[in-house]
Write a protein that holds these residues in place. Sequence first.
Motif, PDB file in Angstrom:
ATOM      1  N   SER A 111      -7.894  -9.305   0.967  1.00  0.00           N
ATOM      2  CA  SER A 111      -7.254  -8.437   1.953  1.00  0.00           C
ATOM      3  C   SER A 111      -6.303  -9.228   2.850  1.00  0.00           C
ATOM      4  CB  SER A 111      -8.321  -7.750   2.804  1.00  0.00           C
ATOM      5  OG  SER A 111      -7.728  -6.943   3.809  1.00  0.00           O
ATOM      6  N   ASP A 112      -6.750 -10.383   3.341  1.00  0.00           N
ATOM      7  CA  ASP A 112      -5.916 -11.201   4.228  1.00  0.00           C
ATOM      8  C   ASP A 112      -4.687 -11.732   3.503  1.00  0.00           C
ATOM      9  OD1 ASP A 112      -7.682 -10.791   6.283  1.00  0.00           O
ATOM     10  OD2 ASP A 112      -8.581 -12.795   6.211  1.00  0.00           O
ATOM     11  N   ASP A 115      -2.170  -8.900   3.060  1.00  0.00           N
ATOM     12  CA  ASP A 115      -1.510  -8.573   4.328  1.00  0.00           C
ATOM     13  C   ASP A 115      -0.457  -9.618   4.694  1.00  0.00           C
ATOM     14  OD1 ASP A 115      -3.076  -6.327   4.565  1.00  0.00           O
ATOM     15  OD2 ASP A 115      -4.485  -7.222   5.984  1.00  0.00           O
ATOM     16  N   ALA A 118       2.567  -9.168   2.367  1.00  0.00           N
ATOM     17  CA  ALA A 118       3.286  -7.930   2.688  1.00  0.00           C
ATOM     18  C   ALA A 118       4.060  -8.059   3.992  1.00  0.00           C
ATOM     19  CB  ALA A 118       2.304  -6.764   2.764  1.00  0.00           C
ATOM     20  N   LYS A 119       3.473  -8.729   4.975  1.00  0.00           N
ATOM     21  CA  LYS A 119       4.099  -8.855   6.291  1.00  0.00           C
ATOM     22  C   LYS A 119       5.427  -9.576   6.218  1.00  0.00           C
ATOM     23  CE  LYS A 119       3.108 -10.482  10.996  1.00  0.00           C
ATOM     24  NZ  LYS A 119       2.088 -11.144  11.870  1.00  0.00           N
ATOM     25  N   ALA A 186       2.345  -6.608  -3.246  1.00  0.00           N
ATOM     26  CA  ALA A 186       2.674  -6.655  -1.821  1.00  0.00           C
ATOM     27  C   ALA A 186       4.164  -6.847  -1.569  1.00  0.00           C
ATOM     28  CB  ALA A 186       1.910  -7.803  -1.145  1.00  0.00           C
ATOM     29  N   LEU A 201       1.556   0.746   1.201  1.00  0.00           N
ATOM     30  CA  LEU A 201       0.942  -0.575   1.137  1.00  0.00           C
ATOM     31  C   LEU A 201      -0.577  -0.506   1.077  1.00  0.00           C
ATOM     32  CD1 LEU A 201       3.130  -2.758   3.530  1.00  0.00           C
ATOM     33  CD2 LEU A 201       2.828  -3.040   1.062  1.00  0.00           C
ATOM     34  N   GLU A 202      -1.167   0.415   1.817  1.00  0.00           N
ATOM     35  CA  GLU A 202      -2.622   0.525   1.794  1.00  0.00           C
ATOM     36  C   GLU A 202      -3.135   0.902   0.410  1.00  0.00           C
ATOM     37  OE1 GLU A 202      -5.102  -0.248   3.892  1.00  0.00           O
ATOM     38  OE2 GLU A 202      -3.488  -1.210   5.016  1.00  0.00           O
ATOM     39  N   LYS A 205      -2.837  -2.214  -1.723  1.00  0.00           N
ATOM     40  CA  LYS A 205      -3.907  -3.161  -1.405  1.00  0.00           C
ATOM     41  C   LYS A 205      -5.235  -2.704  -2.005  1.00  0.00           C
ATOM     42  CE  LYS A 205      -5.543  -4.023   2.907  1.00  0.00           C
ATOM     43  NZ  LYS A 205      -5.640  -4.683   4.245  1.00  0.00           N
TER      44      LYS A 205
END
Length: 218
Positions: A111-112, A115, A118-119, A186, A201-202, A205
């Motif tokens: 998950s991290d 993220d 993607a960020k 991502a 995105l969710e 993921k």
Amino acid sequence: MSTRINTIAEAATMLFLQQGYAKTQISHIAKRVGVSVGTIYLDFTGKKEIMQFILKCTIDPQFGEGEFERPITDKLFHGLEDEIVNLFAESGESFASHLDDSGYHLETLVSDAFDLLAKYAVGCLFIEKNYFDFPYLNQHYREYRKKFFQTMYQYLSAFIERGEVRPLEHLELTTTLIIETLSWWAMDMRYTSFETHAIPLETAKTVCLDNIISAYKK
């Protein structure tokens, strides 16, 4: 941020990532936006400033909400490359901060990692697709990617040792596979794949978590 500046930045982002910064002309951006070349120059002094604006917004999303004297010049972005390089270092340290944490598990790692990718998707893809044009950023980005790989490898090694992840015969290759899977869902899926996909995105993921956890968790 004005609607027009936002539209210009969004159009330029896709062009810079899909056909390359060097091959993209102001006229291409104007055509994508549906305005004249002269209109683009009312907001930005040139292509370089549009690129800098995009990268600045990638590392600081709130930046784009400000008010700007137009046309936007490169004076607004003094030291931007060093800001990006410093962000590489900070992100790498933050990502590795749980290596000694026995309460950090595979699900949280995936998950991290998703993220984080993607960020900063736009900035990372921009450097990857235009590395000849930006050697300073490319050099540091390669170092960041190596550290990201090493950190993922260390996490997976620890999970295997704790019995959380099944033994893997080719751990280095598996680490690469996991990173590339996360990167595609991502980053590339939205901007540079042969057919881009507007998947939330969710949702992306969730797909990554479901498949990676099912494949490797013991």
